[in-house]
Design an enzyme around this catalytic site. Structure first.
Site, PDB file in Angstrom:
ATOM      1  CG  HIS A 113     108.609 101.767 -22.867  1.00 44.39           C
ATOM      2  ND1 HIS A 113     108.162 102.074 -21.593  1.00 44.39           N
ATOM      3  CD2 HIS A 113     107.908 100.679 -23.247  1.00 44.39           C
ATOM      4  CE1 HIS A 113     107.230 101.210 -21.241  1.00 44.39           C
ATOM      5  NE2 HIS A 113     107.054 100.356 -22.224  1.00 44.39           N
ATOM      6  CG  HIS A 119     108.098  95.270 -22.535  1.00 49.14           C
ATOM      7  ND1 HIS A 119     107.676  95.224 -21.228  1.00 49.14           N
ATOM      8  CD2 HIS A 119     107.547  96.376 -23.073  1.00 49.14           C
ATOM      9  CE1 HIS A 119     106.889  96.262 -21.000  1.00 49.14           C
ATOM     10  NE2 HIS A 119     106.793  96.982 -22.103  1.00 49.14           N
ATOM     11  CD  GLN A 137     102.870  92.652 -17.576  1.00 47.48           C
ATOM     12  OE1 GLN A 137     103.679  92.648 -18.502  1.00 47.48           O
ATOM     13  NE2 GLN A 137     101.794  93.411 -17.588  1.00 47.48           N
ATOM     14  CD  GLU A 140     100.018 100.469 -21.854  1.00 47.99           C
ATOM     15  OE1 GLU A 140     100.452  99.867 -20.851  1.00 47.99           O
ATOM     16  OE2 GLU A 140     100.345 100.188 -23.014  1.00 47.99           O
ATOM     17  CG  ASP A 172     106.177  99.357 -25.741  1.00 45.80           C
ATOM     18  OD1 ASP A 172     106.910  98.495 -25.217  1.00 45.80           O
ATOM     19  OD2 ASP A 172     105.110  99.727 -25.210  1.00 45.80           O
TER      20      ASP A 172
HETATM   21 ZN   LIG Z   1     105.663  98.814 -22.615  1.00 43.35          ZN
END
Ligand SMILES: [Zn+2]
Length: 416
Positions: free
Chosen positions: A59, A61, A154, A215, A311
């Protein structure tokens, strides 16, 4: 004559090969493991170090990496300031900007021993610029690195209805999976509706689902149960991953046990991101403060496949990070109270074998006849790796030596 032989390395956790062995490579495959009498065109001394299958980043971005401080630093450290800053920075995104940053980051990851990456890419931009750049990059790096791309809305799917169509377009362009952020939708029921949408799409396209799930430092953020339930109902099960799930740390025990049973039965994967979440979560708590760690120890003990991800790396959400997966595992050892001998071994599996299962990799591991893709790190066992988080000495992909990192050496100028 073999193409190359890595002499005197040790395979961790292998019941077959206990002591030091040689690993022989021909035509990109491992052809021999043991004491090899043949010679190789290239001979490399493994110095008794550990040989592991490559690290797997489950995971990250790639479209946001290396933007920390642009246009400003996230001073509060919260998710909300991070999102606000990213909204501004993403107005400046170009194809070249995304490609240059992502490529630089992939090189950092490869040198750090990562050869399989699952990246999120924000698809809230009508032109899908970042997605197109990352999909093109995926093809370019294919000879030595396996990149999975998840289309990530997002701004939400119900909060930003155009995103539902963009998710489908992303799949048509070649994305491997889709995501949702149910806890950021305007209401609980809209969050549930966003999950219904992506499961419908995934059933139609047979793609992966990788949900940004709970989250939040909020015991009422309970979308994990919906994800597990939908995975069972649709039969998508091991195609489904729930990432972050920090709210599990706030659930009452009786409710947590119920969800745990459901998650274990569903066979979904859990990805935990201890670096960013320990920094970002708990910002609104009074003391004692939650530290943003999902209940990965209990989930692992209940038989759930849990992986640890690094991440964000230097983004508006998290300003630090080097790409070293052992750093993320080291943080998890502290926050999840996993310092026992067997628990430390498990942390290494969470950034290798278990993360490979999350990505549903077909070929992974060290075996004769398998692809010669592996890493060699200084250390005797898992405890050494987590304790010292050493750089990878060698990274080999498909039989080809990709990087070598020389260890730092301390010189003493006194005998005392
Ligand atoms: Zn993330």
């Amino acid at each position: 004559m073999l193409d190359s032989i890595f002499r005197h390395v040790r395979l961790l956790g292998s019941p077959t090969y206990q002591g030091p062995v040689d690993v022989g490579i021909k035509d990109g495959k491992i052809v021999e493991i043991g004491e090899i009498t043949a010679l190789g065109e290239r001979e490399i001394d493994g110095s008794g170090h550990v040989l592991l299958p490559p690290f797997v980043e489950s995971h990250i971005h790639l479209d946001t990496v290396l933007t920390a401080g642009e246009p400003a630093w996230n001073e509060s450290g919260t998710l909300f300031e991070g999102i606000g800053l990213w909204q501004k920075r993403k107005l400046l995104l170009t194809y070249e900007d995304v490609t240059a940053r992502a490529e630089k980051l992939l090189r950092m990851q490869i040198a750090a021993g990562i050869l399989h990456v699952r990246t999120m890419v924000d698809i809230s931009d009508p032109n899908l610029t970042a997605l197109r750049a990352i999909l093109a990059l995926r093809e370019r790096v294919k000879p030595y690195l396996n990149l999975q791309v998840i289309a990530f809305p997002q701004d939400g799917i119900r909060a930003c209805p155009d995103n539902e169509q963009r998710l489908e377009l992303a799949l048509e362009l070649g994305a491997d999976g889709i995501s949702a952020v149910p806890h950021l939708e305007p209401t609980r029921s809209e969050g549930e509706a966003s999950l219904d949408s992506i499961f419908r799409l995934a059933e139609k396209h047979g793609c992966f689902i990788h949900v940004f799930c709970d989250e939040m430092d909020d015991p009422h953020s309970t979308f994990l149960e919906n994800v597990a339930h939908l995975a069972i109902r649709t039969g998508l099960r091991e195609r489904v991953t729930a990432a972050h799930v920090n709210a599990t740390a706030y659930y009452g025990e009786a409710y947590f046990q119920k969800v745990l049973g459901l998650v274990a039965r569903a066979g979904i994967h859990i990805v935990c991101c201890p670096l960013i979440n320990s920094a970002m979560q708990g910002r609104f708590d009074s003391y004692p403060r939650g530290r943003g760690i999902a209940r990965i120890k209990e989930m692992w003990q209940a038989g759930v496949n849990v992986s640890i991800a690094h991440d964000d790396i230097r983004t508006p959400f998290y300003p630090l990070g080097t790409g070293n997966m052992l750093q993320a595992a080291h943080m998890a050892a502290h926050l999840a109270h996993m310092t026992g001998r067997e628990e430390i071994d498990e942390l290494v599996r969470m950034v290798t074998m278990r993360a490979a299962r999350t990505l549903q990799l077909k070929e992974y591991g060290i075996q004769v006849g398998g692809s010669a893709s592996f890493i060699i790190l200084p250390g005797d066992h898992e405890m050494d790796l987590i304790r010292t988080q050493p750089p990878c000495r060698y990274v080999v992909s498909g039989g080809e030596l990709i990087t070598e990192t020389k260890p730092a050496r301390t010189v003493w100028f006194t005998d005392n």
